[in-house]
Design a protein around this motif. Structure first.
Motif, PDB file in Angstrom:
ATOM      1  N   VAL A  22       1.381  -1.103  -0.294  1.00  0.00           N
ATOM      2  CA  VAL A  22       0.043  -0.141   0.128  1.00  0.00           C
ATOM      3  C   VAL A  22       1.045   1.349  -0.022  1.00  0.00           C
ATOM      4  CG1 VAL A  22      -1.600   1.130   1.481  1.00  0.00           C
ATOM      5  CG2 VAL A  22      -2.303  -1.043   0.537  1.00  0.00           C
ATOM      6  N   ARG A  26       0.291   4.123  -2.888  1.00  0.00           N
ATOM      7  CA  ARG A  26       0.685   5.446  -2.245  1.00  0.00           C
ATOM      8  C   ARG A  26       2.086   6.959  -2.706  1.00  0.00           C
ATOM      9  NH1 ARG A  26      -0.853   4.702   3.187  1.00  0.00           N
ATOM     10  NH2 ARG A  26      -2.946   4.668   2.365  1.00  0.00           N
ATOM     11  N   GLU A  92     -10.285 -10.249  -0.895  1.00  0.00           N
ATOM     12  CA  GLU A  92      -9.603  -9.777   0.589  1.00  0.00           C
ATOM     13  C   GLU A  92      -8.548  -8.607   0.509  1.00  0.00           C
ATOM     14  OE1 GLU A  92      -7.498 -13.042   3.513  1.00  0.00           O
ATOM     15  OE2 GLU A  92      -9.210 -13.652   2.557  1.00  0.00           O
ATOM     16  N   ALA A  95     -10.113  -5.275   0.067  1.00  0.00           N
ATOM     17  CA  ALA A  95     -11.137  -4.569   0.632  1.00  0.00           C
ATOM     18  C   ALA A  95      -9.128  -3.587   1.677  1.00  0.00           C
ATOM     19  CB  ALA A  95     -11.103  -5.942   2.101  1.00  0.00           C
ATOM     20  N   ILE A  96      -8.096  -4.151   1.033  1.00  0.00           N
ATOM     21  CA  ILE A  96      -7.117  -3.855   1.536  1.00  0.00           C
ATOM     22  C   ILE A  96      -6.929  -2.760   1.033  1.00  0.00           C
ATOM     23  CG2 ILE A  96      -4.723  -3.711   1.270  1.00  0.00           C
ATOM     24  CD1 ILE A  96      -4.601  -6.908   1.985  1.00  0.00           C
ATOM     25  N   LEU A  98      -9.035  -0.734  -0.562  1.00  0.00           N
ATOM     26  CA  LEU A  98     -10.098   0.107  -0.205  1.00  0.00           C
ATOM     27  C   LEU A  98     -10.455   0.899   0.941  1.00  0.00           C
ATOM     28  CD1 LEU A  98     -13.330  -2.599  -1.668  1.00  0.00           C
ATOM     29  CD2 LEU A  98     -12.682   0.292  -2.268  1.00  0.00           C
ATOM     30  N   ASP A  99      -9.728   0.059   2.329  1.00  0.00           N
ATOM     31  CA  ASP A  99      -9.156   0.613   3.506  1.00  0.00           C
ATOM     32  C   ASP A  99      -8.344   1.090   3.200  1.00  0.00           C
ATOM     33  OD1 ASP A  99     -11.466  -0.817   4.356  1.00  0.00           O
ATOM     34  OD2 ASP A  99      -9.999  -2.439   5.398  1.00  0.00           O
ATOM     35  N   ALA A 100      -7.339   1.796   2.411  1.00  0.00           N
ATOM     36  CA  ALA A 100      -6.301   2.582   2.274  1.00  0.00           C
ATOM     37  C   ALA A 100      -7.032   4.166   1.351  1.00  0.00           C
ATOM     38  CB  ALA A 100      -4.768   1.698   1.755  1.00  0.00           C
ATOM     39  N   GLY A 101      -8.037   3.675   0.503  1.00  0.00           N
ATOM     40  CA  GLY A 101      -8.065   5.176   0.269  1.00  0.00           C
ATOM     41  C   GLY A 101      -7.858   4.815  -1.742  1.00  0.00           C
ATOM     42  N   GLU A 160     -17.408  -3.452  -3.640  1.00  0.00           N
ATOM     43  CA  GLU A 160     -16.743  -2.275  -3.662  1.00  0.00           C
ATOM     44  C   GLU A 160     -15.914  -2.002  -4.929  1.00  0.00           C
ATOM     45  OE1 GLU A 160     -16.320   2.035  -2.150  1.00  0.00           O
ATOM     46  OE2 GLU A 160     -16.583   0.579  -0.885  1.00  0.00           O
TER      47      GLU A 160
END
Length: 389
Positions: A22, A26, A92, A95-96, A98-101, A160
């Motif tokens: 991530v 980024r 999975e 999800a990682i 998405l959680d990180a934006g 999503e």
């Protein structure tokens, strides 16, 4: 041309088990990632992953749970994977991200599956000599259409997704990067086109319905291939040296109709799960093109948000392909240049190559590939993002 969108590609196993993925993405500057949800077989290097350096994804698979209730009644069903780090590797990993934006697109490969082709040879592409291409699922076969639509729906169910990136939505042909491939150059020039014309009974009937003698077309294709092999038909020959105009029209029309029908069913399934998902179609402006980016049909631009064309070679061919795609879709559809920093690309060629693709009409850049690159190659991707963000 202004670059409006930059997307990086990755596999689920690049994300899972790597606590630094991530942060690398980024720092690269990307905010949108196309993550493989279904994929063909591959042996993938993972140079920057802390737990493994090679992943052997030895058959095509759906990187989600294969739910019996979704596949009930199907003659052909998806295979699950025993690699990737999780039963729901795509879910999975998504999800990682998405959680990180990050925005996540589901990268969906449809008609490329050797494991299913061997299990269901009657549903594969067949050339004019009767040879089945076991890696190439026949896009017009009803069981394959149903399989692909369900595969796409199951790939994104409950996740999503910002969009889908649809690969191999049409026919694969003769060329295939298979294990110890020994076919390069055997049928030069027009040979790839001739050997990529699928001649299943369904297609022969469809040609006949369009007013041509399908048996005569098949024999002409065989004669053309044999003439190439004998050296009596030059490699620079055109398809018009083998087939008559009405025969060419029939073959192309049937192939494109199959692609249109397949795409319609797949996108209907996608939109049932994710009505607002952005659709990117891997395609090519050559009407005879087969493979992971098959021919862009006349109807395709109206169905999608973006057309993604391979811009891997640092040659004039890339520029011409991007230009032809932009001309075909006009200004109402985005054109993505699929760019790689992997060999044989030289890193000092990357900047000029990407600039040429943008000048030719690409307003999106799709970067290949966050998991396959080493540190210098990752830095080269970062330079692209910095230049065009």
């Amino acid at each position: 041309m202004t670059v409006d969108r930059i997307v990086a590609h990755a596999y689920p196993w690049d994300v899972l088990g790597d606590p630094h993925f991530v942060e690398r993405a980024r720092r690269l500057g990307v905010r949108e990632i196309s993550l493989a949800a279904t994929y063909h077989s591959t042996r993938a290097a993972t140079p920057l992953h802390p737990q493994h350096k090679v992943v052997d994804a030895h058959h095509a698979a759906l990187y989600r749970p294969v739910r019996p209730e979704a596949w009930a009644g199907h003659a052909i069903t998806a295979k699950t994977a025993d690699w990737g780090g999780a039963q729901d590797a795509f879910g999975e990993a998504a999800a990682i991200l998405l959680d990180a934006g990050f925005l996540v697109n589901a990268w969906i490969v449809l008609t490329h599956s050797t494991i299913l082709g061997h299990t269901h040879p009657d549903a594969t592409v067949v050339n004019c000599f009767g040879d089945a291409y076991r890696y190439a699922l026949a896009p017009g076969h009803p069981d394959i259409v149903r399989y692909c639509a369900t595969l796409a729906a199951e790939a994104i169910r409950g996740v999503e997704v910002h969009g889908v990136s649809v690969e191999a939505c049409g026919q694969l042909g003769f060329a295939h990067v298979g294990p110890h491939e020994k076919t390069d150059g055997a049928f030069p020039g027009i040979g790839d086109t001739l050997m990529s014309i699928s001649c299943t009974p369904r297609e022969l009937d469809a040609w006949s319905e369009r007013g041509v003698d399908s048996a005569k077309v098949t024999q002409k294709l065989r004669d053309g291939v044999d003439a190439l092999s004998a050296g009596t038909l030059p490699a620079g020959a055109a398809i018009t040296d083998v087939l008559a105009a009405d025969e060419i029209d029939a073959v192309v029309a049937v192939r494109h109709a199959d692609a249109d029908h397949l795409r319609g069913e797949v996108l209907a399934a996608v939109r049932d799960q994710a009505p607002s998902a952005r659709v990117t179609l891997h395609s090519h402006p050559d009407p005879w093109k087969t493979g992971p980016s098959p021919a862009l049909t006349a109807a395709a631009p109206a169905d999608v948000d973006a057309v993604l064309v391979s811009a891997w070679p640092a040659t004039a061919e890339t520029v011409s392909v991007v230009e032809a795609t932009r001309a075909a879709v006009g200004d109402g559809v985005d054109v993505g240049a699929y760019v790689s920093v992997l060999p044989p690309k030289k890193l000092d060629e990357v900047a000029a190559h990407v600039a040429a693709a943008v000048d030719a009409g690409a307003n999106e850049l799709h970067l290949y590939h966050l998991g396959l690159v080493n540190r210098p190659q990752l830095d080269a991707l970062g330079s692209i993002v910095t230049t065009y963000s």
